[in-house]
Enzyme design. Structure first.
Site, PDB file in Angstrom:
ATOM      1  N   GLU A  80      20.541  31.863  39.983  1.00  0.00           N
ATOM      2  CA  GLU A  80      20.461  31.028  41.179  1.00  0.00           C
ATOM      3  C   GLU A  80      19.092  31.139  41.853  1.00  0.00           C
ATOM      4  O   GLU A  80      18.535  32.217  41.987  1.00  0.00           O
ATOM      5  CB  GLU A  80      21.553  31.426  42.190  1.00  0.00           C
ATOM      6  CG  GLU A  80      22.966  31.256  41.657  1.00  0.00           C
ATOM      7  CD  GLU A  80      23.366  29.794  41.432  1.00  0.00           C
ATOM      8  OE1 GLU A  80      22.646  28.891  41.900  1.00  0.00           O
ATOM      9  OE2 GLU A  80      24.399  29.572  40.776  1.00  0.00           O
ATOM     10  N   ARG A  90      35.922  24.949  49.825  1.00  0.00           N
ATOM     11  CA  ARG A  90      36.732  23.931  49.136  1.00  0.00           C
ATOM     12  C   ARG A  90      38.176  24.408  49.026  1.00  0.00           C
ATOM     13  O   ARG A  90      39.114  23.630  49.067  1.00  0.00           O
ATOM     14  CB  ARG A  90      36.138  23.683  47.740  1.00  0.00           C
ATOM     15  CG  ARG A  90      36.871  22.651  46.898  1.00  0.00           C
ATOM     16  CD  ARG A  90      36.245  22.505  45.510  1.00  0.00           C
ATOM     17  NE  ARG A  90      36.280  23.717  44.709  1.00  0.00           N
ATOM     18  CZ  ARG A  90      37.342  24.151  44.032  1.00  0.00           C
ATOM     19  NH1 ARG A  90      38.470  23.486  44.050  1.00  0.00           N
ATOM     20  NH2 ARG A  90      37.275  25.268  43.321  1.00  0.00           N
ATOM     21  N   CYS A 143      30.373  33.057  46.914  1.00  0.00           N
ATOM     22  CA  CYS A 143      29.195  33.501  46.155  1.00  0.00           C
ATOM     23  C   CYS A 143      27.913  33.192  46.911  1.00  0.00           C
ATOM     24  O   CYS A 143      27.048  34.058  47.076  1.00  0.00           O
ATOM     25  CB  CYS A 143      29.165  32.840  44.774  1.00  0.00           C
ATOM     26  SG  CYS A 143      30.397  33.546  43.669  1.00  0.00           S
ATOM     27  N   HIS A 167      25.446  33.366  38.273  1.00  0.00           N
ATOM     28  CA  HIS A 167      26.807  32.894  37.997  1.00  0.00           C
ATOM     29  C   HIS A 167      27.079  32.966  36.493  1.00  0.00           C
ATOM     30  O   HIS A 167      26.190  32.691  35.679  1.00  0.00           O
ATOM     31  CB  HIS A 167      26.978  31.443  38.465  1.00  0.00           C
ATOM     32  CG  HIS A 167      27.522  31.308  39.854  1.00  0.00           C
ATOM     33  ND1 HIS A 167      26.807  30.748  40.885  1.00  0.00           N
ATOM     34  CD2 HIS A 167      28.734  31.665  40.386  1.00  0.00           C
ATOM     35  CE1 HIS A 167      27.554  30.750  41.990  1.00  0.00           C
ATOM     36  NE2 HIS A 167      28.720  31.301  41.723  1.00  0.00           N
TER      37      HIS A 167
HETATM   38  N1  PCA Z   1      32.936  32.819  42.358  1.00  0.00           N
HETATM   39  C1  PCA Z   1      33.102  32.160  43.633  1.00  0.00           C
HETATM   40  C2  PCA Z   1      33.433  33.255  44.608  1.00  0.00           C
HETATM   41  C3  PCA Z   1      33.801  34.433  43.797  1.00  0.00           C
HETATM   42  C4  PCA Z   1      33.377  34.098  42.414  1.00  0.00           C
HETATM   43  O1  PCA Z   1      33.417  34.861  41.464  1.00  0.00           O
HETATM   44  C5  PCA Z   1      31.902  31.319  44.023  1.00  0.00           C
HETATM   45  O2  PCA Z   1      31.176  30.834  43.124  1.00  0.00           O
HETATM   46  O3  PCA Z   1      31.661  31.114  45.201  1.00  0.00           O
END
Ligand code: PCA
Length: 214
Positions: A80, A90, A143, A167
């Site tokens: 990111e 959401r 996140c 991610h």
């Molecule tokens: N993904 C979510 C929150 C926790 C996770 O593992 C996100 O992308 O916000």
């Protein structure tokens, strides 16, 4: 030795596992040479997640922090670029909270950039034979919330720490009954090892294209 804190998340959205925590735990159990790694699981809860992150940073005193989360539906490891100062849920978090358009830090900057060498990290993961790209949005759920909390902590209190967010896709086990892309957790763990090593070695990011048109 470079001290690296890796964080993953607890399962959310009805899942029984979260590949971010599986990958973080595996990466920290067998870190690459020169890296001393700690792994901490964060709750998928606005507010509490940043509190647990802060406590983990105080306890482990890392030089580098890589927070990791599940991005179901993405086909690759995404490093990111930017954290936004907004919570817009959401779905409810694990405590039932669902903030809409609330600042994470009232009066704080609209956004922070990752202080990890994101392009070098993407290149390193690809060189290890795994799919990776830069992402220009970490969403507006927990996140992004943790990423912004980390970046704000670094900007205001921890100038010597570098940190960012990665991610990871679903695992194959999570998608047996739906047509979604996936990556095994051990492959995501290998990617995280590459990212930790690259962050430890790279102070100035490389200049290669990693943008998107949308
Ligand atoms: N993904 C979510 C929150 C926790 C996770 O593992 C996100 O992308 O916000």
């Amino acid at each position: 030795m470079t001290r690296v804190l890796l964080t993953g998340f607890a399962p959310f959205d009805g899942e029984s596992t979260n590949p971010s925590w599986q990958a973080v735990r595996a990466a920290a159990d067998a870190p690459p040479p020169g890296i001393e790694a700690s792994a901490v699981e964060l709750p998928c809860i606005y507010g509490a997640s940043i509190a647990v992150l802060r406590a983990a940073i105080e306890e482990t005193r890392p030089e580098i922090v890589v927070c990791v989360g599940q991005a179901g539906g993405r086909p690759d490891i995404t490093v990111e670029r930017v954290a936004l100062n907004v919570d817009d849920a959401r779905i409810p978090d694990a405590s039932g909270a669902g903030p809409i358009d609330e600042a994470i830090v009232p009066g704080g900057p609209a956004a922070y950039f990752s202080t990890l060498p994101i392009k070098a990290c993407v290149e390193a993961v690809r060189a290890a034979g795994l799919p990776a790209s830069v992402s220009n949005t970490a969403g507006t759920f927990v996140c992004n919330h943790v990423f912004y909390g980390l970046a704000h902590l670094i900007a205001t209190e921890l100038p010597d720490v570098r940190g960012g967010f990665v991610h990871v896709p679903y695992t194959p086990e999570q998608v047996v009954a739906r047509a979604e892309p996936s990556l095994p957790a051990d492959a995501a763990a290998r990617a995280l090892r590459e990212i930790a090593l690259t962050a430890a070695r790279t102070r100035t990011d490389i200049r290669v294209a990693g943008g998107a048109t949308h």
